[in-house]
Design a protein around this motif. Sequence first.
Motif, mmCIF file in Angstrom:
data_model
loop_
_atom_site.group_PDB
_atom_site.id
_atom_site.type_symbol
_atom_site.label_atom_id
_atom_site.label_comp_id
_atom_site.label_asym_id
_atom_site.label_seq_id
_atom_site.Cartn_x
_atom_site.Cartn_y
_atom_site.Cartn_z
ATOM 1 N N ASN A 1 36.600 36.716 34.631
ATOM 2 C CA ASN A 1 36.457 37.991 35.264
ATOM 3 C C ASN A 1 35.471 38.990 34.580
ATOM 4 O O ASN A 1 35.108 39.779 35.130
ATOM 5 C CB ASN A 1 37.886 38.417 35.394
ATOM 6 C CG ASN A 1 38.730 38.068 36.480
ATOM 7 O OD1 ASN A 1 38.275 38.565 37.652
ATOM 8 N ND2 ASN A 1 39.767 37.128 36.507
ATOM 9 N N HIS B 1 42.048 39.079 41.744
ATOM 10 C CA HIS B 1 42.735 39.579 43.052
ATOM 11 C C HIS B 1 43.220 40.971 42.610
ATOM 12 O O HIS B 1 43.153 42.073 43.293
ATOM 13 C CB HIS B 1 43.689 38.813 43.639
ATOM 14 C CG HIS B 1 44.191 39.162 44.921
ATOM 15 N ND1 HIS B 1 43.628 39.232 45.902
ATOM 16 C CD2 HIS B 1 45.474 39.791 45.073
ATOM 17 C CE1 HIS B 1 44.307 39.708 46.905
ATOM 18 N NE2 HIS B 1 45.539 40.000 46.564
ATOM 19 N N MET C 1 40.747 43.567 42.042
ATOM 20 C CA MET C 1 40.057 43.958 43.402
ATOM 21 C C MET C 1 41.164 44.956 44.049
ATOM 22 O O MET C 1 40.900 46.229 44.551
ATOM 23 C CB MET C 1 40.043 42.608 44.313
ATOM 24 C CG MET C 1 39.209 43.004 45.345
ATOM 25 S SD MET C 1 39.070 41.482 46.495
ATOM 26 C CE MET C 1 40.627 41.100 46.904
ATOM 27 N N THR C 2 42.500 44.683 43.971
ATOM 28 C CA THR C 2 43.410 45.403 44.749
ATOM 29 C C THR C 2 43.721 46.961 43.926
ATOM 30 O O THR C 2 43.963 48.039 44.382
ATOM 31 C CB THR C 2 44.636 44.740 45.318
ATOM 32 O OG1 THR C 2 45.347 44.088 43.971
ATOM 33 C CG2 THR C 2 44.475 43.866 46.268
ATOM 34 N N LYS D 1 35.300 41.641 45.020
ATOM 35 C CA LYS D 1 36.086 40.282 44.995
ATOM 36 C C LYS D 1 35.178 39.174 43.854
ATOM 37 O O LYS D 1 34.158 39.179 43.958
ATOM 38 C CB LYS D 1 36.190 39.559 46.320
ATOM 39 C CG LYS D 1 36.761 38.505 46.606
ATOM 40 C CD LYS D 1 36.979 38.198 48.002
ATOM 41 C CE LYS D 1 38.145 36.894 48.034
ATOM 42 N NZ LYS D 1 37.362 35.828 47.846
ATOM 43 N N SER E 1 33.718 36.072 42.242
ATOM 44 C CA SER E 1 33.182 35.262 42.708
ATOM 45 C C SER E 1 33.647 33.945 42.407
ATOM 46 O O SER E 1 33.683 33.640 41.054
ATOM 47 C CB SER E 1 31.478 35.243 42.799
ATOM 48 O OG SER E 1 31.050 34.182 42.940
#
Lengths: 405, 238
Positions: free
Chosen positions: A34, A355, A358-359, A365, A367
């Motif tokens: 990440n 995830h 992202m949220t 998102k 890759s």
Amino acid sequence: MLDIKPTISALRRSKAGAFLLLIQIAIATAIVSNASFIVYDRVQYISQDTGYPEDEVFSFSLNTFGDVEDLSQQMEQTEQLLRNMPGVIDAVYVDSVPLSGSGSASSFANLPRDQNEQENYREVRAAYIGADEHIFEALGVEIAEGRGFLPSDVIVTNTRADLPPVAIVSRSFLDEMFPEGDGLGQHIFTGNMGAQIIGVVEKMKGPWLKDSRPDNLLLIPYAEASVYQNFIVRTKAQDRSEVIGKIEDLLLEQYNERVIINLRGMDESKARYNAADLLMVRMLIVLMVILVLVTALGIFGLTVFNISKRTKQIGTRRALGARKSAIVRYFLVENSLVCVLGLAVGITGAIGLGHFLMTEYSLPKLSLYYVVATAIGVFIISLLSVLIPANKAANISPSIATRTI
Amino acid sequence: MLTMQNVSKVYTTEKVQTHALRDFNLEVNEGEFIAVTGPSGSGKTTFLNIAGMLETYSSGQYLLDGIDIGRLSDNQRADLRNQKIGFIFQGFNLIPDLNIFENVEVPLRYRGIKSAERKARVMECLEQVGLGSRLKHLPQQLSGGQQQRVAIARALAGRPRFLLADEPTGNLDSLMARQVMELLEKINQEGATIIMVTHDPELARRAPRNIQVVDGQIADFSLYQKQLAGTEPAVAEV
């Protein structure tokens, strides 16, 4: 032969160290995947093309505290003084400066507000900058389609006036507002007040690179003078610092009851705006390096510990016919088994963390490419971390098997 | 089948040179059971290490089945150890993380023998030492005598021509020691050549041939026999 089955048996009977290593590998994989993705995303962001020749442009603000009767006249005199400076390509008064982090934005529509119930009514957010016809040359951008401002288009005023009836927009805004591709010549509205799009600039950014629509920008031929005035100046790149050095004296010589602030190159403005991102990139890189190093050291340490614990066993294996390469292979296989399990957990964790980011934090998102590349990298580093102690282990003499201590 | 001619082993440190073996000469024939005795530090273990190719020697010649060991690479020595020699260690040297079956299997894996054959051989050897029903046990779940029997099964699994035993009963009580010795004698009767290093005069007496190592050389054998029989003092009076 790889002897995977007995290696698994042996691992199952001494789980603690292997389990800790597995967790370490999993955490490193999840975080580095990440972090590397975020670093790449931020580096792309920081080094994005703004459409401006950033090393040629600089800007500054003038704050007038003296009593000036006609501010717009003074503003135009200042513009003229700047344009006549040796080395200056063009200069312009603006109400806000691109990439500076300060400016104005609004929603613009393809129909007047009183028609907002029509099916094809559309609103698009864009920043806007008011300036005269010198803005293009001063910003170093070109009209791709249509025409630029004419002096007759420009409204120069000391008080709030109606907006002019023409505007020049960025391609990004035009395409969003008129997706059919027929935007040039159409009108856009703020409230019920409309302006015709007379020209398009291929690429230009607004004041905020982090805006939801950083590429949507409108230029309007409108210059409302106030005591606080912004100017954009463009020179050749090699002349810029010399011109910047002369600005203050020259302007104060013209009128000394004002101060010059925020005098800086466009690249510097952009760097200041992105300073937090750059710091984050650096911190993340340090974090990644530390995590990978700690993991590598962990693997190295555990292998060294395992070897010292198994010196006699290694000697015995050699006595029973193991070649040196078989000893190295044993430790590589053992580490690889732990590493593969750790990577499996780490990859799942990486996707989960991606995830979550992202949220919860609106990051793009993650890759899968970054996850796979990190997993491969961690695997290679783990093998390298094992190789040195494993080679040492392979050199343990088989005669150690007959020693009683 | 095993010939050592003038084999010497010198350990060199910064200050001293230690002669662990000096001009060691020995001829061992197929099917022999030899006990090697001698005081601590006499060079017994060095001899065993060199015979088993666990150590290299400094000079002389060592032929095993006609192969000049001095000319072999490390890998060739490892392969030859695996094929021709079975080791039995004083401390058993079983791998604690592997069960009995896996322990006996180790030398066969290094030889690249297929799984089915490995299984058959391991079973056969464990039956031979009377432990065919303990396959899944870990070494630490067995008694010392049982562990040594597993080690013997491991040594036999590769069907070696030589068994080299280093104090095989050194860590066992007398009953277990006797059982292990009986097993070795049985294996010898079935054709294996055994060289056993021991401190125990009783065990040494049971071996058909005894050699005594003193100061890195083979001592006068007849004198040693008398010492063992108690008709000569162990230390000659001057």
